[in-house]
Scaffold this motif. Structure first.
Motif, PDB file in Angstrom:
ATOM      1  N   ARG A 253      16.314 -21.493   9.573  1.00  0.00           N
ATOM      2  CA  ARG A 253      15.825 -22.641   8.802  1.00  0.00           C
ATOM      3  C   ARG A 253      14.857 -22.214   7.699  1.00  0.00           C
ATOM      4  NH1 ARG A 253      13.263 -27.117  12.379  1.00  0.00           N
ATOM      5  NH2 ARG A 253      12.949 -27.961  10.287  1.00  0.00           N
ATOM      6  N   HIS A 254      14.054 -21.188   7.985  1.00  0.00           N
ATOM      7  CA  HIS A 254      13.016 -20.792   7.031  1.00  0.00           C
ATOM      8  C   HIS A 254      13.385 -19.520   6.268  1.00  0.00           C
ATOM      9  CE1 HIS A 254      10.381 -23.868   8.629  1.00  0.00           C
ATOM     10  NE2 HIS A 254      10.571 -23.407   9.856  1.00  0.00           N
ATOM     11  N   ARG A 255      14.688 -19.180   6.253  1.00  0.00           N
ATOM     12  CA  ARG A 255      15.091 -17.927   5.625  1.00  0.00           C
ATOM     13  C   ARG A 255      14.750 -17.875   4.150  1.00  0.00           C
ATOM     14  NH1 ARG A 255      19.171 -21.364   6.059  1.00  0.00           N
ATOM     15  NH2 ARG A 255      20.730 -21.557   4.393  1.00  0.00           N
ATOM     16  N   LYS A 256      14.760 -19.038   3.466  1.00  0.00           N
ATOM     17  CA  LYS A 256      14.495 -19.055   2.025  1.00  0.00           C
ATOM     18  C   LYS A 256      13.011 -18.885   1.709  1.00  0.00           C
ATOM     19  CE  LYS A 256      18.556 -21.819   0.812  1.00  0.00           C
ATOM     20  NZ  LYS A 256      19.061 -23.054   0.178  1.00  0.00           N
ATOM     21  N   GLU A 257      12.180 -18.924   2.758  1.00  0.00           N
ATOM     22  CA  GLU A 257      10.745 -18.729   2.550  1.00  0.00           C
ATOM     23  C   GLU A 257      10.358 -17.258   2.560  1.00  0.00           C
ATOM     24  OE1 GLU A 257       8.619 -21.077   5.375  1.00  0.00           O
ATOM     25  OE2 GLU A 257       9.772 -22.890   4.944  1.00  0.00           O
ATOM     26  N   LEU A 258      11.345 -16.375   2.865  1.00  0.00           N
ATOM     27  CA  LEU A 258      11.078 -14.945   2.860  1.00  0.00           C
ATOM     28  C   LEU A 258      11.082 -14.456   1.423  1.00  0.00           C
ATOM     29  CD1 LEU A 258      13.252 -13.596   5.834  1.00  0.00           C
ATOM     30  CD2 LEU A 258      10.769 -13.831   5.735  1.00  0.00           C
ATOM     31  N   LYS A 259       9.906 -14.276   0.869  1.00  0.00           N
ATOM     32  CA  LYS A 259       9.764 -13.806  -0.504  1.00  0.00           C
ATOM     33  C   LYS A 259       8.945 -12.522  -0.505  1.00  0.00           C
ATOM     34  CE  LYS A 259       9.920 -18.506  -2.371  1.00  0.00           C
ATOM     35  NZ  LYS A 259      11.267 -18.378  -2.940  1.00  0.00           N
ATOM     36  N   ALA A 260       9.409 -11.547  -1.257  1.00  0.00           N
ATOM     37  CA  ALA A 260       8.734 -10.252  -1.288  1.00  0.00           C
ATOM     38  C   ALA A 260       7.279 -10.396  -1.712  1.00  0.00           C
ATOM     39  CB  ALA A 260       9.469  -9.299  -2.235  1.00  0.00           C
ATOM     40  N   SER A 261       7.034 -11.236  -2.716  1.00  0.00           N
ATOM     41  CA  SER A 261       5.670 -11.404  -3.223  1.00  0.00           C
ATOM     42  C   SER A 261       4.759 -12.012  -2.157  1.00  0.00           C
ATOM     43  CB  SER A 261       5.677 -12.293  -4.462  1.00  0.00           C
ATOM     44  OG  SER A 261       6.266 -13.556  -4.170  1.00  0.00           O
ATOM     45  N   ALA A 262       5.292 -12.997  -1.396  1.00  0.00           N
ATOM     46  CA  ALA A 262       4.477 -13.654  -0.362  1.00  0.00           C
ATOM     47  C   ALA A 262       4.191 -12.707   0.782  1.00  0.00           C
ATOM     48  CB  ALA A 262       5.197 -14.900   0.143  1.00  0.00           C
ATOM     49  N   ILE A 263       5.205 -11.926   1.205  1.00  0.00           N
ATOM     50  CA  ILE A 263       5.011 -10.967   2.298  1.00  0.00           C
ATOM     51  C   ILE A 263       3.975  -9.931   1.915  1.00  0.00           C
ATOM     52  CG2 ILE A 263       6.139  -9.145   3.629  1.00  0.00           C
ATOM     53  CD1 ILE A 263       8.698 -10.774   3.501  1.00  0.00           C
ATOM     54  N   ALA A 264       4.079  -9.433   0.687  1.00  0.00           N
ATOM     55  CA  ALA A 264       3.133  -8.410   0.245  1.00  0.00           C
ATOM     56  C   ALA A 264       1.716  -8.961   0.172  1.00  0.00           C
ATOM     57  CB  ALA A 264       3.556  -7.866  -1.121  1.00  0.00           C
ATOM     58  N   SER A 265       1.567 -10.186  -0.332  1.00  0.00           N
ATOM     59  CA  SER A 265       0.229 -10.763  -0.472  1.00  0.00           C
ATOM     60  C   SER A 265      -0.415 -11.024   0.881  1.00  0.00           C
ATOM     61  CB  SER A 265       0.302 -12.061  -1.286  1.00  0.00           C
ATOM     62  OG  SER A 265       1.055 -13.042  -0.604  1.00  0.00           O
ATOM     63  N   ARG A 266       0.405 -11.450   1.891  1.00  0.00           N
ATOM     64  CA  ARG A 266      -0.139 -11.696   3.224  1.00  0.00           C
ATOM     65  C   ARG A 266      -0.588 -10.409   3.884  1.00  0.00           C
ATOM     66  NH1 ARG A 266       4.385 -15.204   4.118  1.00  0.00           N
ATOM     67  NH2 ARG A 266       5.320 -13.613   5.445  1.00  0.00           N
ATOM     68  N   SER A 267       0.049  -9.299   3.537  1.00  0.00           N
ATOM     69  CA  SER A 267      -0.252  -8.034   4.196  1.00  0.00           C
ATOM     70  C   SER A 267      -1.133  -7.126   3.348  1.00  0.00           C
ATOM     71  CB  SER A 267       1.059  -7.295   4.507  1.00  0.00           C
ATOM     72  OG  SER A 267       1.900  -8.071   5.306  1.00  0.00           O
TER      73      SER A 267
ATOM     74  N   HIS B 119       0.783  -1.241   0.000  1.00  0.00           N
ATOM     75  CA  HIS B 119       0.000   0.000   0.000  1.00  0.00           C
ATOM     76  C   HIS B 119       0.811   1.287   0.000  1.00  0.00           C
ATOM     77  CE1 HIS B 119      -3.692  -2.255   0.525  1.00  0.00           C
ATOM     78  NE2 HIS B 119      -3.193  -2.866   1.586  1.00  0.00           N
ATOM     79  N   GLY B 120       2.124   1.202   0.220  1.00  0.00           N
ATOM     80  CA  GLY B 120       2.937   2.398   0.145  1.00  0.00           C
ATOM     81  C   GLY B 120       3.311   3.021   1.478  1.00  0.00           C
ATOM     82  N   ARG B 121       3.894   4.219   1.366  1.00  0.00           N
ATOM     83  CA  ARG B 121       4.547   4.884   2.495  1.00  0.00           C
ATOM     84  C   ARG B 121       3.599   5.245   3.635  1.00  0.00           C
ATOM     85  NH1 ARG B 121       7.461  10.181   0.649  1.00  0.00           N
ATOM     86  NH2 ARG B 121       8.514   8.583  -0.607  1.00  0.00           N
ATOM     87  N   ARG B 122       2.468   5.853   3.351  1.00  0.00           N
ATOM     88  CA  ARG B 122       1.553   6.322   4.404  1.00  0.00           C
ATOM     89  C   ARG B 122       1.080   5.164   5.278  1.00  0.00           C
ATOM     90  NH1 ARG B 122      -1.796  10.982   4.750  1.00  0.00           N
ATOM     91  NH2 ARG B 122      -3.568  10.706   6.151  1.00  0.00           N
ATOM     92  N   THR B 123       0.706   4.068   4.637  1.00  0.00           N
ATOM     93  CA  THR B 123       0.240   2.901   5.383  1.00  0.00           C
ATOM     94  C   THR B 123       1.379   2.295   6.206  1.00  0.00           C
ATOM     95  OG1 THR B 123      -1.456   2.382   3.748  1.00  0.00           O
ATOM     96  CG2 THR B 123      -0.739   0.582   5.162  1.00  0.00           C
ATOM     97  N   ALA B 124       2.590   2.293   5.654  1.00  0.00           N
ATOM     98  CA  ALA B 124       3.740   1.747   6.384  1.00  0.00           C
ATOM     99  C   ALA B 124       4.013   2.539   7.656  1.00  0.00           C
ATOM    100  CB  ALA B 124       4.974   1.748   5.482  1.00  0.00           C
TER     101      ALA B 124
END
Length: 215
Positions: free
Chosen positions: A93-107, A35-40
């Motif tokens: 252990r789960h460091r490779k699961e950090l994906k920008a697309s997944a983080i953005a979609s969850r949030s 959503h960008g800067r204001r929401t962050a």
């Protein structure tokens, strides 16, 4: 009431914990990517409100218990240290699961007003396992029990990580919102951040286990 050296030492440890990407940081980054800067920024503000509620809970609850009982203090400290190590191992252990697309979609979710966004951030902050462990197991170590007024000291010391968290979470959010393309081009960058954070968390947990109150 609280000596300068204790405040500085607590600030240094707080910075180590806060800069490690955890649920709150990832949520801020996700909201920024979606959503960008204001929401962050609104999310970061909510995070620190939620985190300070944890400080209050520790100060009026666990704070009075650890003041009266070394055994309770030791149990809380060791449990917190063990959990920090566990969080560090899981993060690595789960460091490779950090994906920008997944983080953005969850949030992502629907766009919200500023107040609702702040409340969302506060909910994440107050339920953040890393924050709960840090304030319950680490904060009591920096209290001067001989000076009395333990809850008041905790409330004052709690402002230190809250201030640091507001600055760093906001910077994470602003950076993510300004560098959406940079994050999206390489998930390896997030993976490296997650791995480094995991190692740091393990080291912090071991430090918490072997240091603290001597009485």
């Amino acid at each position: 009431m609280v000596s300068t050296d204790r405040v500085l030492a607590f600030a240094a440890m707080s910075l180590l914990v806060i800069v490690i990407p955890g649920p709150s940081v990832l949520f801020v980054i996700g909201r920024a990517l979606a959503h960008g800067r204001r929401t962050a920024v609104a999310t970061a503000i909510g995070n620190v409100f939620g985190s300070y509620l944890l400080v209050v809970a520790v100060a009026v609850g666990i704070g009075s218990l650890v003041e009266r009982s070394v055994a309770v203090y030791l149990a809380v400290k060791l449990a917190g240290a063990a959990y920090l190590v566990l969080l560090g191992v899981q993060a690595f252990r789960h460091r490779k699961e950090l994906k920008a697309s997944a983080i953005a979609s969850r949030s992502a979710g629907p766009a919200r007003g500023d107040l609702r966004t702040v409340l969302d951030g506060a909910l994440v902050g107050v339920t953040n396992p890393k924050g709960i462990v840090f304030f319950a197991a680490v904060l009591p170590q920096f209290v001067d029990h001989s000076a009395g007024h333990v809850p008041a000291q905790m409330l004052l010391l709690g402002l230190v990580p809250i201030t640091i968290g507001l600055v760093t979470d906001t910077l994470w959010g602003l950076t993510a919102s300004a560098a959406r393309t940079w994050f999206a081009r390489s998930d390896r960058r997030l993976s490296m951040i997650g791995g480094a954070g995991g190692f740091t968390m393990i080291g912090l947990g071991l430090t918490v286990a072997v240091t603290g109150r001597a009485d």
